[in-house]
Design an enzyme around this catalytic site. Structure first.
Site, PDB file in Angstrom:
ATOM      1  N   THR A  76      -1.053  -2.790   2.039  1.00 20.06           N
ATOM      2  CA  THR A  76      -2.210  -2.497   1.190  1.00 20.06           C
ATOM      3  C   THR A  76      -2.870  -3.807   0.778  1.00 20.06           C
ATOM      4  O   THR A  76      -4.090  -3.978   0.896  1.00 20.06           O
ATOM      5  CB  THR A  76      -1.784  -1.689  -0.054  1.00 20.06           C
ATOM      6  OG1 THR A  76      -1.255  -0.436   0.388  1.00 20.06           O
ATOM      7  CG2 THR A  76      -2.936  -1.450  -1.001  1.00 20.06           C
ATOM      8  N   ASN A 173      -1.601   6.644  10.749  1.00 17.92           N
ATOM      9  CA  ASN A 173      -0.367   6.992  10.040  1.00 17.92           C
ATOM     10  C   ASN A 173      -0.125   8.499   9.940  1.00 17.92           C
ATOM     11  O   ASN A 173       0.995   8.936   9.770  1.00 17.92           O
ATOM     12  CB  ASN A 173      -0.361   6.372   8.633  1.00 17.92           C
ATOM     13  CG  ASN A 173      -1.656   6.601   7.889  1.00 17.92           C
ATOM     14  OD1 ASN A 173      -2.717   6.235   8.382  1.00 17.92           O
ATOM     15  ND2 ASN A 173      -1.580   7.203   6.731  1.00 17.92           N
ATOM     16  N   GLN A 220       1.680   0.897  11.405  1.00 19.14           N
ATOM     17  CA  GLN A 220       2.424   1.981  12.061  1.00 19.14           C
ATOM     18  C   GLN A 220       2.668   1.699  13.547  1.00 19.14           C
ATOM     19  O   GLN A 220       3.262   2.512  14.238  1.00 19.14           O
ATOM     20  CB  GLN A 220       1.669   3.305  11.917  1.00 19.14           C
ATOM     21  CG  GLN A 220       1.514   3.800  10.495  1.00 19.14           C
ATOM     22  CD  GLN A 220       2.819   4.321   9.892  1.00 19.14           C
ATOM     23  OE1 GLN A 220       3.819   4.538  10.600  1.00 19.14           O
ATOM     24  NE2 GLN A 220       2.850   4.497   8.587  1.00 19.14           N
ATOM     25  N   SER A 240       3.691  -4.436   7.290  1.00 27.66           N
ATOM     26  CA  SER A 240       4.455  -4.070   6.097  1.00 27.66           C
ATOM     27  C   SER A 240       5.941  -4.006   6.435  1.00 27.66           C
ATOM     28  O   SER A 240       6.314  -3.397   7.448  1.00 27.66           O
ATOM     29  CB  SER A 240       3.980  -2.706   5.602  1.00 27.66           C
ATOM     30  OG  SER A 240       4.696  -2.333   4.464  1.00 27.66           O
ATOM     31  N   ALA A 241       6.790  -4.604   5.581  1.00 32.80           N
ATOM     32  CA  ALA A 241       8.219  -4.674   5.895  1.00 32.80           C
ATOM     33  C   ALA A 241       8.924  -3.325   5.769  1.00 32.80           C
ATOM     34  O   ALA A 241       9.859  -3.043   6.521  1.00 32.80           O
ATOM     35  CB  ALA A 241       8.898  -5.694   4.967  1.00 32.80           C
ATOM     36  N   HIS A 242       8.459  -2.468   4.841  1.00 36.95           N
ATOM     37  CA  HIS A 242       9.255  -1.248   4.603  1.00 36.95           C
ATOM     38  C   HIS A 242       9.080  -0.184   5.685  1.00 36.95           C
ATOM     39  O   HIS A 242       9.742   0.844   5.652  1.00 36.95           O
ATOM     40  CB  HIS A 242       8.982  -0.684   3.201  1.00 36.95           C
ATOM     41  CG  HIS A 242       7.688   0.038   3.009  1.00 36.95           C
ATOM     42  ND1 HIS A 242       7.597   1.402   3.070  1.00 36.95           N
ATOM     43  CD2 HIS A 242       6.437  -0.406   2.726  1.00 36.95           C
ATOM     44  CE1 HIS A 242       6.340   1.773   2.816  1.00 36.95           C
ATOM     45  NE2 HIS A 242       5.627   0.684   2.612  1.00 36.95           N
ATOM     46  N   THR A 278       4.036 -16.464  -7.460  1.00 39.25           N
ATOM     47  CA  THR A 278       5.381 -16.830  -6.999  1.00 39.25           C
ATOM     48  C   THR A 278       5.787 -15.904  -5.871  1.00 39.25           C
ATOM     49  O   THR A 278       5.682 -14.682  -5.999  1.00 39.25           O
ATOM     50  CB  THR A 278       6.394 -16.698  -8.161  1.00 39.25           C
ATOM     51  OG1 THR A 278       5.952 -17.560  -9.201  1.00 39.25           O
ATOM     52  CG2 THR A 278       7.808 -17.069  -7.730  1.00 39.25           C
ATOM     53  N   CYS A 368       0.676   8.395   0.763  1.00 42.30           N
ATOM     54  CA  CYS A 368      -0.318   7.849  -0.160  1.00 42.30           C
ATOM     55  C   CYS A 368      -1.312   8.913  -0.599  1.00 42.30           C
ATOM     56  O   CYS A 368      -1.927   8.808  -1.642  1.00 42.30           O
ATOM     57  CB  CYS A 368      -1.082   6.702   0.493  1.00 42.30           C
ATOM     58  SG  CYS A 368       0.008   5.497   1.189  1.00 42.30           S
TER      59      CYS A 368
END
Ligand code: PMP
Length: 426
Positions: A76, A173, A220, A240-242, A278, A368
């Protein structure tokens, strides 16, 4: 997959469980090696080194330079950074794909700039475009026809002198359709190579044409398709990592060298000045490990084939055993793990709940959009009516899906659909 009592998880497009090897890689950086990667002392530098390693792992996968990888909080944020970043760079620098163009020189000629995208993008792309539209940018939302695939000829026709950005998702997606990214990349490359145009006035003053930046949301696609940014001819790519068995809250934006991105998170100078704050170094370490595992798995090729076979068995099984069903999206131009089916006289959300009672997790579209009463914008773009759009479910497979999961769904689904049809038809 962590054991959950007879639970069948078939919603891998929403998210994936974290691979145990990823957890193992992250663990030291949560406690012992906790330093801020921007700190100059040894503890901080340990974290910085781990982030460098992860940046290399992501860069190797994409075939780019490590400094072209910007870590974000997910796709996102990567999509927002890409779209707003290019749009605002136009205001500041003029041509967003040429670092050498004098500041502001192109703005008056380009107006507010033109962006091309599709009707079926993820909400974070569509909403970013609508936000810019309100500020005077012109947006073209390309159609995808009945099969859910964009025509390259439509992209070509839509490009104007003012086009600053073309943002097209690699894999949808909801319906899993694959867009012709390499072909669009080639088209844009050809347009960019015509760098110098001449203005119509008699002085034939050389005017550098706007070069559209090509952004691809590959969230995706990354598990199954080629994401080599050079082969694809892509300038910006969101990840995206997840979705790849990594942690939530981490992602990346690939930014080809020379592409102007105006940051919209202001603060420190982290991530080459593109994304302040950070950095989440344990998450980034996990992302790096997840992408390394993905590369090893993808090299073997069997995994994609295994999932494709399970997907095809499931599609065949559903279409044969349940009357009044249709597969949404192209059958061939479809990612290995996606099945999206419409059922006559059945409400998708009721079916989801019934399957959940039986221990099977599926989705009605994108996670989403759940909670929204609006029919899926993706299915509506395929020309489906609101009733049909509400009567669909998305089933997505992944690394831990087994044949027994498919068998269980095929045993439960026909009865569940029959039950709901009886209720809806009184
Ligand atoms: N783009 C696509 C195509 C997606 O599927 C998703 C996740 N549903 C996103 C963007 C947003 O990703 P994230 O959850 O990392 O913000």
């Amino acid at each position: 997959m962590p054991k959950r009592k007879s639970q069948v998880y078939l919603d891998y497009a929403a998210t994936t469980p974290v691979d145990p090897r990823v957890i193992e890689a992250m663990e030291p950086y949560l406690f012992e090696k906790f330093g801020n990667a921007s700190s100059l002392h040894t503890i901080g530098q340990e974290s910085a080194k781990a982030v460098d390693r992860a940046r290399n792992q992501v860069a190797k996968f994409l075939d780019c330079k490590p400094m072209e990888v910007i870590f974000t909080s997910g796709a996102t944020e990567a999509n927002n950074t890409a779209i707003k970043g290019v749009a605002y760079a136009l205001k500041k620098y003029g041509n967003p794909s040429a670092s050498s163009s004098p500041r502001g020189s192109r703005l008056s000629r380009a107006g507010q700039g033109h962006i091309i995208t599709t009707k079926i993008e993820h909400p974070c792309v569509l909403e970013s475009c609508r936000y810019l539209e309100k500020q005077g940018f012109k947006i073209t939302y390309l159609p995808v026809y009945k099969n859910g695939v964009v025509k390259v000829s439509d992209v070509k026709k839509a490009i104007t002198k003012k086009t600053i950005l073309i943002s097209i998702m690699y894999v949808n997606n909801e319906i899993g359709t694959i867009q012709p990214i390499a072909e669009i990349g080639k088209l844009i490359k050809d347009i960019k190579s015509q760098t110098t145009k001449y203005s119509s006035n008699s002085s034939r003053q050389a005017v550098q044409a706007i070069k559209p930046v090509f952004h691809v949301d590959a969230t995706q696609a990354i598990n199954y398709l080629d994401c080599n940014v050079n082969r694809l001819g892509v300038d910006l790519m969101s990840l995206s990592a997840h979705k790849i068995y990594g942690p939530k809250g981490v992602g990346a934006l690939y930014v080809r060298k020379g592409t102007q991105i105006e940051p919209f998170v202001h603060g420190g100078h982290q991530e080459y000045g593109v994304r302040a704050g950070t950095i989440n170094h344990p998450g980034i370490v996990g992302f790096g490990k997840a992408i390394e595992i993905l590369q090893e798995t993808r090299n073997k090729k069997q995994e994609t084939r295994r999932i494709e076979e399970l997907r095809d068995d499931l599609i065949k099984g559903i279409l044969l055993s349940i009357p009044g069903t249709r597969l949404n999206g192209d059958k061939k131009m479809r990612v290995a793990n996606n099945i999206n089916i419409s059922f006559d006289n059945v409400e998708g959300e009721s079916l989801l709940i019934l399957l959940d009672f039986k221990g099977i997790a599926v989705s009605t579209g994108s996670a989403c959009a759940s909670g929204s009463l609006e029919p899926s914008h993706v299915l509506m773009a395929l020309g489906r009516g609101p009733l049909e759009a509400h009567g669909s479910i998305r089933i997505t497979l992944g690394r831990f899906t087994r044949e027994s999961d498919i068998k269980k769904l095929l045993a439960v689904l026909p009865k569940a659909v029959e039950k709901l049809k009886k209720i809806s038809m009184g």
